[in-house]
Design a protein around this motif. Structure first.
Motif, PDB file in Angstrom:
ATOM      1  N   GLY B 112       5.284  -3.884  16.067  1.00  0.00           N
ATOM      2  CA  GLY B 112       5.072  -5.040  15.222  1.00  0.00           C
ATOM      3  C   GLY B 112       4.084  -5.005  14.574  1.00  0.00           C
ATOM      4  N   PHE B 113       2.820  -4.518  15.297  1.00  0.00           N
ATOM      5  CA  PHE B 113       1.415  -4.422  14.698  1.00  0.00           C
ATOM      6  C   PHE B 113       1.516  -3.366  13.354  1.00  0.00           C
ATOM      7  CE2 PHE B 113       0.417  -5.662  19.150  1.00  0.00           C
ATOM      8  CZ  PHE B 113       0.416  -7.124  18.680  1.00  0.00           C
ATOM      9  N   VAL B 114       2.022  -2.149  13.458  1.00  0.00           N
ATOM     10  CA  VAL B 114       2.365  -1.084  12.780  1.00  0.00           C
ATOM     11  C   VAL B 114       2.897  -1.842  11.534  1.00  0.00           C
ATOM     12  CG1 VAL B 114       3.311   0.869  12.162  1.00  0.00           C
ATOM     13  CG2 VAL B 114       2.281   0.708  14.365  1.00  0.00           C
ATOM     14  N   LEU B 115       4.212  -2.585  11.800  1.00  0.00           N
ATOM     15  CA  LEU B 115       4.679  -2.991  10.624  1.00  0.00           C
ATOM     16  C   LEU B 115       3.684  -4.048   9.743  1.00  0.00           C
ATOM     17  CD1 LEU B 115       8.370  -4.281  11.775  1.00  0.00           C
ATOM     18  CD2 LEU B 115       7.599  -2.547  10.028  1.00  0.00           C
ATOM     19  N   ILE B 116       2.929  -4.983  10.462  1.00  0.00           N
ATOM     20  CA  ILE B 116       2.042  -5.990   9.540  1.00  0.00           C
ATOM     21  C   ILE B 116       1.038  -4.989   8.791  1.00  0.00           C
ATOM     22  CG2 ILE B 116       0.307  -7.627   9.924  1.00  0.00           C
ATOM     23  CD1 ILE B 116       1.534  -8.463  12.585  1.00  0.00           C
ATOM     24  N   TYR B 117       0.626  -3.867   9.266  1.00  0.00           N
ATOM     25  CA  TYR B 117      -0.274  -3.153   8.825  1.00  0.00           C
ATOM     26  C   TYR B 117       0.307  -2.161   7.773  1.00  0.00           C
ATOM     27  CZ  TYR B 117      -4.641  -5.192  10.489  1.00  0.00           C
ATOM     28  OH  TYR B 117      -5.484  -6.078  10.736  1.00  0.00           O
ATOM     29  N   SER B 118       1.746  -2.064   7.733  1.00  0.00           N
ATOM     30  CA  SER B 118       2.233  -1.247   6.561  1.00  0.00           C
ATOM     31  C   SER B 118       2.827  -2.008   5.558  1.00  0.00           C
ATOM     32  CB  SER B 118       3.426  -0.457   7.262  1.00  0.00           C
ATOM     33  OG  SER B 118       2.756   0.482   8.179  1.00  0.00           O
ATOM     34  N   PHE B 119       3.455  -3.069   5.706  1.00  0.00           N
ATOM     35  CA  PHE B 119       4.051  -3.925   4.938  1.00  0.00           C
ATOM     36  C   PHE B 119       3.638  -5.328   4.560  1.00  0.00           C
ATOM     37  CE2 PHE B 119       7.238  -0.781   6.525  1.00  0.00           C
ATOM     38  CZ  PHE B 119       7.272  -0.136   5.319  1.00  0.00           C
ATOM     39  N   GLY B 120       2.477  -5.668   5.271  1.00  0.00           N
ATOM     40  CA  GLY B 120       1.797  -6.924   5.262  1.00  0.00           C
ATOM     41  C   GLY B 120       1.029  -7.092   3.925  1.00  0.00           C
ATOM     42  N   ARG B 121       0.676  -8.112   3.599  1.00  0.00           N
ATOM     43  CA  ARG B 121       0.025  -8.258   2.320  1.00  0.00           C
ATOM     44  C   ARG B 121      -1.251  -7.310   1.983  1.00  0.00           C
ATOM     45  NH1 ARG B 121      -0.647 -14.572   0.510  1.00  0.00           N
ATOM     46  NH2 ARG B 121       1.331 -14.648   1.359  1.00  0.00           N
ATOM     47  N   GLN B 122      -1.972  -6.828   2.960  1.00  0.00           N
ATOM     48  CA  GLN B 122      -2.832  -5.897   3.101  1.00  0.00           C
ATOM     49  C   GLN B 122      -2.638  -4.464   3.592  1.00  0.00           C
ATOM     50  OE1 GLN B 122      -5.466  -6.196   1.243  1.00  0.00           O
ATOM     51  NE2 GLN B 122      -5.135  -8.408   0.551  1.00  0.00           N
ATOM     52  N   GLY B 123      -1.226  -4.432   3.769  1.00  0.00           N
ATOM     53  CA  GLY B 123      -0.668  -3.272   4.552  1.00  0.00           C
ATOM     54  C   GLY B 123      -0.858  -1.938   3.527  1.00  0.00           C
ATOM     55  N   LEU B 124      -0.827  -1.096   4.371  1.00  0.00           N
ATOM     56  CA  LEU B 124      -1.107   0.351   3.591  1.00  0.00           C
ATOM     57  C   LEU B 124       0.085   0.574   2.591  1.00  0.00           C
ATOM     58  CD1 LEU B 124      -2.341   3.417   3.733  1.00  0.00           C
ATOM     59  CD2 LEU B 124      -0.651   3.869   5.169  1.00  0.00           C
ATOM     60  N   TRP B 125       1.273   0.482   2.659  1.00  0.00           N
ATOM     61  CA  TRP B 125       2.262   0.784   2.053  1.00  0.00           C
ATOM     62  C   TRP B 125       2.143  -0.575   0.516  1.00  0.00           C
ATOM     63  CZ3 TRP B 125       3.116   5.432   1.518  1.00  0.00           C
ATOM     64  CH2 TRP B 125       3.168   6.177   2.786  1.00  0.00           C
ATOM     65  N   THR B 126       1.902  -1.618   1.024  1.00  0.00           N
ATOM     66  CA  THR B 126       1.839  -2.849  -0.046  1.00  0.00           C
ATOM     67  C   THR B 126       0.793  -2.355  -0.760  1.00  0.00           C
ATOM     68  OG1 THR B 126       2.572  -4.215   1.869  1.00  0.00           O
ATOM     69  CG2 THR B 126       1.652  -5.201  -0.041  1.00  0.00           C
ATOM     70  N   ARG B 127      -0.402  -1.876  -0.341  1.00  0.00           N
ATOM     71  CA  ARG B 127      -1.469  -1.604  -1.320  1.00  0.00           C
ATOM     72  C   ARG B 127      -0.863  -0.377  -2.124  1.00  0.00           C
ATOM     73  NH1 ARG B 127      -6.523  -3.402  -0.151  1.00  0.00           N
ATOM     74  NH2 ARG B 127      -7.539  -1.638  -0.570  1.00  0.00           N
ATOM     75  N   LEU B 128      -0.283   0.718  -1.759  1.00  0.00           N
ATOM     76  CA  LEU B 128       0.108   1.574  -2.483  1.00  0.00           C
ATOM     77  C   LEU B 128       1.105   1.500  -3.434  1.00  0.00           C
ATOM     78  CD1 LEU B 128       0.147   4.664   0.315  1.00  0.00           C
ATOM     79  CD2 LEU B 128      -1.451   4.317  -1.792  1.00  0.00           C
ATOM     80  N   PHE B 129       1.967   0.550  -3.278  1.00  0.00           N
ATOM     81  CA  PHE B 129       3.034   0.000  -4.073  1.00  0.00           C
ATOM     82  C   PHE B 129       2.515  -0.924  -4.997  1.00  0.00           C
ATOM     83  CE2 PHE B 129       6.031   2.292  -0.917  1.00  0.00           C
ATOM     84  CZ  PHE B 129       6.492   2.961  -1.828  1.00  0.00           C
ATOM     85  N   GLY B 130       1.404  -1.555  -4.495  1.00  0.00           N
ATOM     86  CA  GLY B 130       1.002  -2.563  -5.457  1.00  0.00           C
ATOM     87  C   GLY B 130       1.463  -4.034  -5.214  1.00  0.00           C
ATOM     88  N   HIS B 131       2.636  -4.291  -4.566  1.00  0.00           N
ATOM     89  CA  HIS B 131       2.815  -5.452  -4.138  1.00  0.00           C
ATOM     90  C   HIS B 131       3.927  -5.235  -2.828  1.00  0.00           C
ATOM     91  CE1 HIS B 131       7.308  -4.189  -5.296  1.00  0.00           C
ATOM     92  NE2 HIS B 131       6.726  -3.639  -6.123  1.00  0.00           N
TER      93      HIS B 131
END
Lengths: 331, 561
Positions: B112-131
């Protein structure tokens, strides 16, 4: 003869295998013996007071004589409520109204002899430790990026422009949310407060947090732009140079106190628990006041700390029943 | 001379422990649900039938469980198909397989926490993809998390079942000129129909009873497990109503177990055969892409776990630092958590394996199946139909105020009972495969029951024993559902500590603990695997020796040696 010895060995190994069960409970007993004299402290407090408690106890000769365990407010109250004096803890720190509710239901806490005099006339089993105040805070960068105005009142949080940008805590898990509810109910009455709350909940959506410090965490990392939570945490972030600012809502700044209490375990009550309680208050209040600037004891000195401008008190006495009633407004 | 016969005493003892540790606590939950003010009443159940609030939670759990199970079964099948029916390089398959197993070594609360930090608004992948790619809160996030949780299991089941497929049918079907779909249906889907059922039910059960993922990303949606938690650990607990919910939660569990039993009856397996796979570039290419995406997705989600502990302050200050790790190493209570977790897992593995093995020895290798043995067998098989949370609650109700409360022992017992079924089945099926006449032969040679066990049965099931212990160990390390109600200040384990750290939003520590947990479990797995490999190698050598000696005996004389 050889066979007999072998047989004996086999049986011996078997007995030792069975002994595993016994050994298991022994390992456990030794664990207990190790922690037997230690005072177990259960707390729902935030990181800052927990740190102060540890520092004060360590500095006053109690190092390694206690074990401090943190819980969420609802979990700790659940434990107190359910386990009563069977609870593992010797000393607890908890929202005062919960302590009252638990004690009313079934006497769990011991009468205290305090070294300090509280300013209010309080039941003799609770020693107030901190005052929690609620404010609205926001991430200055994110708010600017999203081009949103700074809200001035709790009712403003219901404005649809904040949809998806707001985080609050869940009243069923954290009493911090109650500070928001109290302000709304006191100012607008139950019916109107209910509709405002419904809109606030819609705005918060999936950002309704189980813990009181949850909203600020979300605002800090920019997950949402603004939130409602504890005043002292917002002040601390701001002082540390993070892009956080706060507003004291126009409805007023409501407060909840949290208290220390000793579990009455009869003969088995650990005498150190009450000693620690007094030390925490006597030596720790000055530090605690930096985070929670409200006068609780005669000796408290408020010079140099920034208190909330419009401190307010909810007209009705705070009890678990009242919380339940208020919580039902959002269901 | 009258001799104490352990083999006569043990079965009643095992049955008694089951009654005490499983039956009695569950009956107590039922009692709690059916009493109001100290007298028997259906009032609570009636009241609940009128109040539909909990139905939301139940239907959320059922829907999410169903969707997850469907997707997990399909994906598990596709990935297993890729492993068996493509000509992709072995090394590639090996790596992909390991990627799929990775989540099994971590607790669901971490997902759950990994999901938040991957795809949340400030998550890793959100930042890499830009949205933001999608919302990870609410049902969608829970389904995604549960998929990561269940795919390893459905994949494992499918992969294993495909080993037993008679692949010669493929050749036959090809010769008969079947189309792709018809061939697939006849040669693979139909023989695997039971596996599909088992995989679906298993995935559904896992999703329905999971607590870690909904609590992390459930958002405002309630699920049956989070509701149950609230009743027992909420601000104003209500054990009676909570007990009713616990009973309701048992219903789907029992149905799923009955279903599994029905379809698994008369299930006999014959060793599969292999055949060369037709070369087909396009198919291989598609599968390699699909499987790479699957593998990378899982690894990609967990990647953030290894990043955050090493940066100054996510997401605004990304300079590398070992400050957090150093601080962690100095925190005594976090270290204590790790120690307690290890102790609990170790004792669970040890005691659990001994008891499960003994129980299996009696039920699998006794000629006469007495009433006691039959009861042990059915109790042992139902343990996995009881959600961990219900077990935890039952223990909370029964053992509060006793000397067992807040001890390591109660955690060990809870884990042992909660995970009993699988090690027991492992042992039972291994023991059933052994020659049924060994006991008689040994008896004739004058060996006692115990001597037979030590000299013959045990040495022939070393591999299974290691597997059982490993299963117990890794599961005890990652479980949260049963122990979340039972840990105390002295007995915090890693998963419950993670739950606690969540309150303070201390994700760096959460991820450090998760990495440690992963390392511990990985070590346990590797250790177990190397022991099993060694045992296997020994078995092979001794088998070779045996074969050689037979050959020598047979042909030695004719050669005049």
């Amino acid at each position: 003869m050889k066979k007999l010895v072998r047989k004996g060995l086999i049986y011996l190994s078997f007995v030792s295998a069975l002994g595993i069960l016994g050994a298991c409970s022994t390992s456990n007993a030794s664990e207990n013996a190790d922690g037997e004299d230690k005072v177990i402290i259960y707390t729902n407090a935030d990181e800052e007071p927990v740190q102060i408690i540890k520092e004060v106890l360590d500095a006053n000769g109690f190092e390694n004589q206690y074990l401090l365990q943190s819980f969420g407010t609802s979990e700790l109250s659940g434990k107190l409520w359910a386990e009563g004096t069977d609870i593992e803890a010797d000393l607890v720190t908890m929202s005062t109204f919960y302590l009252d509710g638990v004690q009313e239901n079934d006497p769990v806490f011991k009468e205290l002899s305090l070294d300090m005099q509280p300013i209010d006339d309080l039941p003799n089993y609770q020693a107030p430790m901190t005052t929690q105040e609620g404010v609205i805070f926001y991430n200055t960068q994110v708010l600017e990026e999203a081009d949103l105005p700074v809200p001035t009142s709790l009712a403003d949080l219901a404005d649809p422009i904040y949809e998806g940008q707001l985080s609050i805590s869940d009243i069923n898990h954290s009493s911090t949310a109650w500070l928001l509810f109290q302000g709304l109910i006191d100012e607008y009455g139950e019916t109107e407060a209910q509709s405002i709350l419904a809109d606030i909940y819609d705005n918060a959506g999936d950002h309704i947090e189980a813990s009181g410090s949850g909203p600020l965490k979300k605002v800090r990392v920019g997950e949402v732009a603004l939130g409602f939570g504890l005043r002292h945490q917002a002040i601390k972030d701001k002082k540390e140079g993070l892009p956080i600012d706060f507003v004291e809502p126009s409805e007023g700044t409501y407060a909840l106190t949290e208290s220390l209490a000793v579990i009455d375990k009869g003969e088995e009550t650990n005498p150190l628990a009450e000693e620690m309680l007094n030390v925490i208050l006597k030596e720790g209040r000055a530090d605690l006041l930096q985070f929670y600037p409200s006068k609780l004891y005669e000796t408290d000195d408020l010079t140099g700390v920034e208190t909330a401008k419009n401190q307010k008190v909810f007209p009705e006495a705070l009890t678990p029943d009242l919380l339940k009633k208020h919580a039902s407004l959002v269901e | 001379m009258s001799r104490l016969k352990v083999e006569k005493l043990l079965p009643p003892l095992i049955l008694f422990s089951f009654a005490l540790m499983l039956f009695y606590p569950l009956v107590n939950v039922m009692k709690e649900a059916l009493t109001v003010d100290g007298r028997f009443s259906f009032e609570l159940i009636q009241e609940l039938a009128k109040d539909y609030g909990w139905l939301d939670a139940l239907s959320n759990s059922l829907i999410v469980g169903g969707i997850t199970a469907l997707l997990a079964t399909l994906l598990g099948f596709v990935f297993a198909y890729g492993m068996h029916f493509t000509n992709l390089p072995k090394g590639f398959k090996w790596i992909i397989e390991k990627c799929f197993f990775l989540p099994m070594l971590l607790p669901t609360i971490t997902y759950g926490f990994v999901l938040i930090y991957s795809f949340g608004r400030q998550g890793l992948w959100t930042r890499l993809f830009g949205h933001e790619l999608f919302s990870i809160y609410g049902k969608s996030g829970v389904v995604l998390g549960l998929l990561i949780y269940t795919i390893p299991v459905t994949f494992l089941l499918m992969n294993d079942a495909m080993n037993y497929l008679d692949k010669r049918y493929l050749t036959v079907s090809r010769l008969m000129g079947d189309g792709i779909l018809r061939g697939l249906r006849i040669t693979i889907l139909q023989p695997l129909s039971k596996t599909f059922g088992v995989a679906f039910v298993q995935a559904f059960f896992m999703s329905f009873t999971d607590f870690g993922i909904p609590v992390a990303v459930g958002g405002r949606e309630t699920f049956i497990t989070t509701l149950l938690y609230e009743y027992f650990m909420g601000s104003i607990p209500d054990f009676n109503r909570g007990a009713v919910i616990a009973l309701i939660m048992l219903v789907p569990s029992i149905i799923s177990i009955l279903f599994l039993r029905k379809i698994q009856k008369n299930d006999h397996t014959s060793p599969g055969t292999s055949t060369s796979i037709k070369s087909n570039r396009i198919r291989d290419c598609l599968f390699s892409i699909g499987m790479t995406i699957g593998g990378l997705f899982i690894v990609g989600i967990f990647l953030v776990m290894f990043l955050i502990p090493f940066v100054e302050g996510w997401p605004f200050d990304l300079t590398f630092t070992t400050r957090h790790i150093e601080a962690f190493m100095q925190t005594s209570d976090l270290r204590r958590t790790l120690n307690t977790g290890l102790i609990v897992a170790f004792w669970t593995a040890l005691v659990g394996t001994v008891i499960a093995y003994l129980a299996a020895v009696f039920t699998a290798r006794s000629v006469k199946q007495s009433m006691i043995l039959k009861m042990i067998d059915s109790l042992a098989s139902v343990t996995n139909s009881i959600p961990g949370m219900v077990l935890g609650i039952a223990y909370l109700l029964v053992f509060s105020g006793t000397t067992l409360q807040s001890t390591i022992s109660i955690l060990v017992i809870a884990n042992m009972i909660h995970y009993f079924a699988t090690p027991y089945q492992l042992a039972k099926s291994a023991l059933l495969k052994m020659n049924p006449n060994w006991e008689n032969t040994a008896k004739m040679m004058g060996d006692s029951w115990f001597e037979t066990l030590v000299r013959i049965i045990l040495p022939n099931s070393k591999r299974t024993i290691v597997e059982m212990a490993c299963y117990y160990f890794t599961n005890s390390m990652v479980t949260i559902s049963a122990v979340v109600f039972l840990t105390s200040a002295r007995t915090m384990v890693i998963t419950t500590k993670i739950k606690e750290l969540q309150h303070f939003g201390r994700f760096t520590e959460i991820f450090i603990l998760s990495i440690l947990l992963l390392l511990v479990n990985l070590t346990a797995r590797i250790l177990a695997q190397s022991i099993m490999r060694r045992v296997e190698a020994n078995e092979k050598i001794s088998k070779k020796r045996f074969d050689l000696s037979v050959i020598r005996q047979r042909f030695g004389n004719s050669r005049g040696v």
